[in-house]
Every structure is written in structure tokens, then in C-alpha cells.
Design a protein around this motif. Structure first.
Motif: not given
Length: 299
Positions: A198-226
């Protein structure tokens, strides 16, 4: 002959070690800060070494304190087990069905559940970790006795434990990715994902869901890897991540609300809720609110 360690002092030491604060430990134990400090000093006199390093900002364990902490937990657990086998403690029956969102399942909650289980011999604890919105719906259907989850939109029922900002988290030392904003998210329905989109859409910034994980560990891993940027509560941003914001051109995100729903007719659920209330107050100095009104302090 050396004296046996005082279990009351061990209880106090564990509370200080868990909360890293004499004040917070005092709130948990219903003792004054000076009483907590005095008990720790007595324990240090009994063992003959310093257990904690104190300064104006925080409390840390010494090497000896870290060693004693494991023994202290084991000793108190054995004490409760002995009482249980001898039948001298209170006996409970039935099952307590608890639902906890992924972003709340780590940290101090596991120790709170352990302490609750030890103190209520015979009560079975059934714990489910899932996305908050799933848990709220299942609680409404009668699947849980108590649920703790997070939302970015206010609920009209339940108890608000605390609020904190939702933030953009990314690898501490990696360069920002170019092009569409890559997101690392939990699957839908996820309040963090919904707020970020919602925030990106209202700001007019294109986005994509690059990584999806059901666990916090997975989400953290993708973010930590850059690989992607993760919308997370600020408390979940660790030393390997950095918070992004307006300086990087990202829009502001709403606050996260941590909410608890309790079956008021089930005594164990109410008892566990009281433990969570006290733990949150001890660690954060805040009082939970119900329907926008402050929860009264216990007498």
C-alpha cells in the motif's frame, strides 16, 4: 561445608538475566529494584564471584553468570519436577490452545511458556505458529483459547500489548538493488506485506515480490543476503540488517500493533494472559490496553 544455593535468589537472578534489567526483574517478581539488587548481591556472595556487570544503560552476564544461568534453570526445573512427582504442587488438567504469530514466536515468549508449563503441572500446552490474520480468524472459529499476533490496522476487540514502527530492513553492508523495489515477505494474508504494498503504491513506486517465505528466518535470510527489502517490526531488525527510510527514497510505513485475544471463560488462558501482561510491562514499561482503555494495574 559450602551452603546450598538459595532457590529464591536463583529465581531473582534468572529474572534479571532474562530481562537484563533490575527494574524489569522487580516488576516481574513484584519486588523493588533495591530488593532485587540486594538478592543478587547475596547470591554473588554465596557463589564467591561476580555474576552481572552493571552500568547506567544495561545489565550483562559475566562468564560466571552465564555458566550459573544454565545450572539455575536446571535446578529450578528439577525442583518443580520433584514437587510434581511427589504430588505436592498444584495439579491442572485439560489443554490450553495457544496461537502465536511468526514475528512473536521467538525471543522471551518461549521462556514464558516454559515457566507457565512448569508451574501448572498436568496442563497440556498446544502451540501453533502461523500468520496473525490466520490466527485471528481461527480464534473467532473457536480453534484457540489465546492468540498473540500482529496487525497494521486496529482491531475492534482484544488487547493491545504494544505498538512499534514497521520498518524497511535490508542487509547492513550490501548496496541497494536497482529497479523495482524487491520485497521479501510472508505469504498473503500478511499485515506487513499489505502495508508495504500500500505504501509503495501510494508513493507511485514500482515493486515486485522477489522472495516469499512462511517463516521469519526465511524473510531475514533474503534481506541479510541483499536480495530483497523486508518490511519488519523494528524489534526484528538485528545487527546484520539496517533500517531504510526517506533517505533511500522509501515511503513511511504504519505502526505494528501486537494484539492478544483471550477466551475470558477459560481460567488457564486468563492466567497465561496475565503472565504475558506482566512480562510486557516488565520489559517495556507499558500497560496493555483493551478497546482503547488502559488495563487497570493489579492491586
Amino acid at each position: 561445608m559450602s551452603r546450598p544455593l538459595d532457590t529464591a535468589l536463583l529465581h531473582t537472578f534468572i529474572a534479571v538475566a532474562d530481562t537484563r534489567s533490575f527494574t524489569a526483574a522487580g516488576r516481574r517478581l513484584h519486588l523493588s529494584q533495591s530488593a532485587v539488587s540486594a538478592q543478587v548481591v547475596r547470591l554473588e556472595e554465596q557463589v564467591g564471584c561476580a555474576l552481572l556487570v552493571r552500568n547506567t544503560r544495561n545489565v550483562a552476564l559475566t562468564d560466571h553468570g552465564d555458566m550459573l544461568l544454565g545450572y539455575a534453570r536446571a535446578m529450578l526445573n528439577l525442583s518443580e519436577e520433584a514437587r510434581s512427582r511427589l504430588g505436592t504442587g498444584d495439579t491442572y488438567s485439560g489443554k490450553l490452545r495457544i496461537g502465536v504469530s511468526e514475528d512473536f514466536a521467538g525471543g522471551w515468549l518461549a521462556d514464558a511458556i516454559r515457566r507457565f508449563s512448569v508451574a501448572r503441572r498436568g496442563l497440556l500446552l498446544d502451540l501453533t505458529v502461523d500468520i496473525g490474520d490466520h490466527l485471528f480468524r481461527r480464534h473467532a472459529n473457536g480453534d484457540f483459547d489465546l492468540v498473540i499476533g500482529s496487525r497494521c490496522a486496529p482491531l475492534n476487540h482484544g488487547v493491545t500489548l504494544w505498538r512499534e514502527p514497521l520498518a524497511w530492513a535490508f542487509a547492513r553492508h550490501e548496496p541497494l538493488p536497482e529497479g523495482d523495489v524487491p520485497l521479501a515477505c510472508f505469504p498473503d494474508p500478511c499485515p506487513f506485506r499489505e502495508a508495504a504494498v500500500k505504501a509503495l503504491t501510494l508513493a507511485g513506486m514500482p515493486y515486485r515480490v522477489a522472495c516469499e517465505s512462511p517463516s521469519a528466518t526465511g524473510v531475514h535470510t533474503f534481506a541479510r543476503a541483499g536480495i530483497a527489502i523486508a518490511p519488519l517490526p523494528r524489534c526484528m531488525i538485528d545487527d546484520e540488517l539496517r533500517e531504510l527510510g526517506a533517505a533511500e527514497g522509501l515511503p513511511e510505513l504504519p505502526d505494528v500493533e501486537f494484539v492478544m485475544l483471550v477466551d475470558e471463560d477459560m481460567a488457564p488462558a486468563v492466567e497465561f494472559a496475565e503472565m504475558i501482561f506482566d512480562e510486557v510491562h516488565a520489559r517495556m514499561g507499558t500497560r496493555a490496553t483493551r478497546h482503547g482503555r488502559a488495563r487497570p494495574k493489579p492491586d
